[in-house]
Design a protein around this motif. Structure first.
Motif, PDB file in Angstrom:
ATOM      1  N   THR A 150      14.828  -0.116 -59.226  1.00  0.00           N
ATOM      2  CA  THR A 150      15.270  -1.079 -60.235  1.00  0.00           C
ATOM      3  C   THR A 150      14.257  -2.210 -60.410  1.00  0.00           C
ATOM      4  O   THR A 150      13.940  -2.627 -61.533  1.00  0.00           O
ATOM      5  CB  THR A 150      16.634  -1.662 -59.847  1.00  0.00           C
ATOM      6  N   LYS A 154      12.259  -2.800 -63.927  1.00  0.00           N
ATOM      7  CA  LYS A 154      12.495  -4.026 -64.682  1.00  0.00           C
ATOM      8  C   LYS A 154      11.210  -4.837 -64.850  1.00  0.00           C
ATOM      9  O   LYS A 154      10.929  -5.365 -65.936  1.00  0.00           O
ATOM     10  CB  LYS A 154      13.563  -4.871 -63.991  1.00  0.00           C
ATOM     11  N   GLU A 157       8.950  -3.023 -67.312  1.00  0.00           N
ATOM     12  CA  GLU A 157       9.474  -3.189 -68.665  1.00  0.00           C
ATOM     13  C   GLU A 157       9.191  -4.594 -69.189  1.00  0.00           C
ATOM     14  O   GLU A 157       8.856  -4.775 -70.372  1.00  0.00           O
ATOM     15  CB  GLU A 157      10.985  -2.921 -68.662  1.00  0.00           C
ATOM     16  N   ARG A 158       9.309  -5.595 -68.314  1.00  0.00           N
ATOM     17  CA  ARG A 158       8.991  -6.962 -68.737  1.00  0.00           C
ATOM     18  C   ARG A 158       7.531  -7.088 -69.128  1.00  0.00           C
ATOM     19  O   ARG A 158       7.192  -7.692 -70.156  1.00  0.00           O
ATOM     20  CB  ARG A 158       9.318  -7.947 -67.614  1.00  0.00           C
TER      21      ARG A 158
END
Length: 358
Positions: A150, A154, A157-158
């Protein structure tokens, strides 16, 4: 023979260089629109620097000629970071015997046992193995893998969203420069000067790895004021009845400037979107738990004597994987530095081509 070898090496180097440029040019991580990126590639290849309205508004150039010593420094640091997992594996392999001995002494001292096991700990191992290999190791492994997956997803993706926003902002600057070319001379010069300063600050804040955090925040705040001033210029020009204005260009400029303001705010919010410190503390605790379970299961004199080499290899692989994950997460935490930093194949120069007053 030596001459043939030299030509072969030069040909191979040229092939890899061209391949790298093509990969950078067509990489999906470059978030500029396709037709504008192709214009930038053509201008970069043929060195077109036109100043008319029919030519490209903003000149593109390769990042490599503008590479500074600070960027070379950060590239060198990236190379050293790649070797951290290998160094950790090397050290873990040769330090396993000492680590296992220290862990065994700690277990004996903590348990308070004053006797020696004549069976070498086989009976105790049979009692502990169902608990260690069953719910404990399974729960710890699942939690560790879920949180790590995770976190990496994340953060990646940021960073990808930030890269897209940076490219979109540069596109909006180019589009706003196009609209400003149809403004009256006085307002056109003010808008172009503001765009030049905005682009220079933007590149220093988001594309220069050597910019410290305090300076970056100052540049971001200054760019916000620049956008506010450009909005005031547009309002003033719209209310000026003495100048002949292009209403369509003003309307498009309003929309582009509003979009630019929203994208700048979104980029700043994405940069400030981070996990709390306790999140990374949980990852460290779970990773430490996996290491402790491994040491518990291998705390047998007979196993260490007969399978010492295999245990050292497994221990080295375990710590090497944890080091690799740690380096990856730390690299993703800093989107402006490291291997996962914001990269654009072509970026706007700090000077937009000027337009004549005709």
């Amino acid at each position: 023979m030596n001459c043939s070898k030299r030509y072969f090496v030069l040909l191979l180097a040229a092939f890899f260089r061209c391949n790298r440029q093509l990969c950078l040019a067509f990489s999906p991580a470059v978030p500029v629109r396709q037709h504008r990126s192709m214009v930038g590639m053509i201008h970069q290849r043929f060195k077109i620097k036109g100043g008319s309205r029919d030519s490209a508004l903003v000149r593109y150039e390769s990042i490599s000629p503008r590479e500074t010593k600070s960027e070379v420094k950060y590239d060198t640091e990236e190379i050293f970071v790649v070797f951290i997992p290998f160094v950790a594996m090397f050290l873990a392999y040769f330090q396993y015997d000492l680590t296992a001995k220290m862990f065994h002494n700690f277990v004996v001292a903590a348990s308070g046992h004053k006797f020696n096991m004549i069976d070498g700990g086989v009976a105790l191992d049979n009692l502990l193995k169902p608990a260690l290999t069953g719910p404990i190791s399974g729960l710890v492994s699942i939690l560790f893998s879920t949180i790590v997956a995770t976190t990496i997803a994340k953060l990646y993706e940021r960073n990808e969203s930030m890269t897209q926003e940076v490219g979109n902002i540069l596109d909006d600057v180019q589009l706003l420069s196009l609209h400003a070319s149809f403004f009256p001379s006085e307002y056109r010069k003010q808008i172009q000067a503001s765009l030049d300063l905005f682009t220079m600050n933007f590149e220093a804040a988001w594309l220069d790895a050597s910019t410290d955090e305090a300076t970056r925040r100052q540049l971001v705040a200054e760019n916000q004021l620049i956008l506010d001033d450009m909005m005031k210029y547009l309002h003033r020009m719209n209310q000026d009845s003495g100048e002949e204005k292009n209403e369509r260009a003003i309307s498009e400029a309003y929309g582009t400037l509003n979009e630019l303001i929203m994208r700048r705010s979104k980029l700043d919010n994405l940069y400030n979107l981070k996990f709390p410190s306790w999140h990374y503390g949980n990852i460290c605790i779970l990773g430490l738990g996996i290491c402790i379970i491994f040491l518990f299961l291998t705390d047998k004199p007979a196993l260490q004597f007969l399978g010492g080499f295999q245990l050292r290899v497994c221990w080295a692989m375990l710590l090497g994987c944890f080091s690799m994950l740690g380096v990856t997460i730390v690299d993703l935490i800093t989107p402006l530095q490291g291997s996962y930093k914001i990269r654009l194949d072509a970026r706007l120069t700090s000077q937009n081509p000027g337009y004549s007053d005709d």
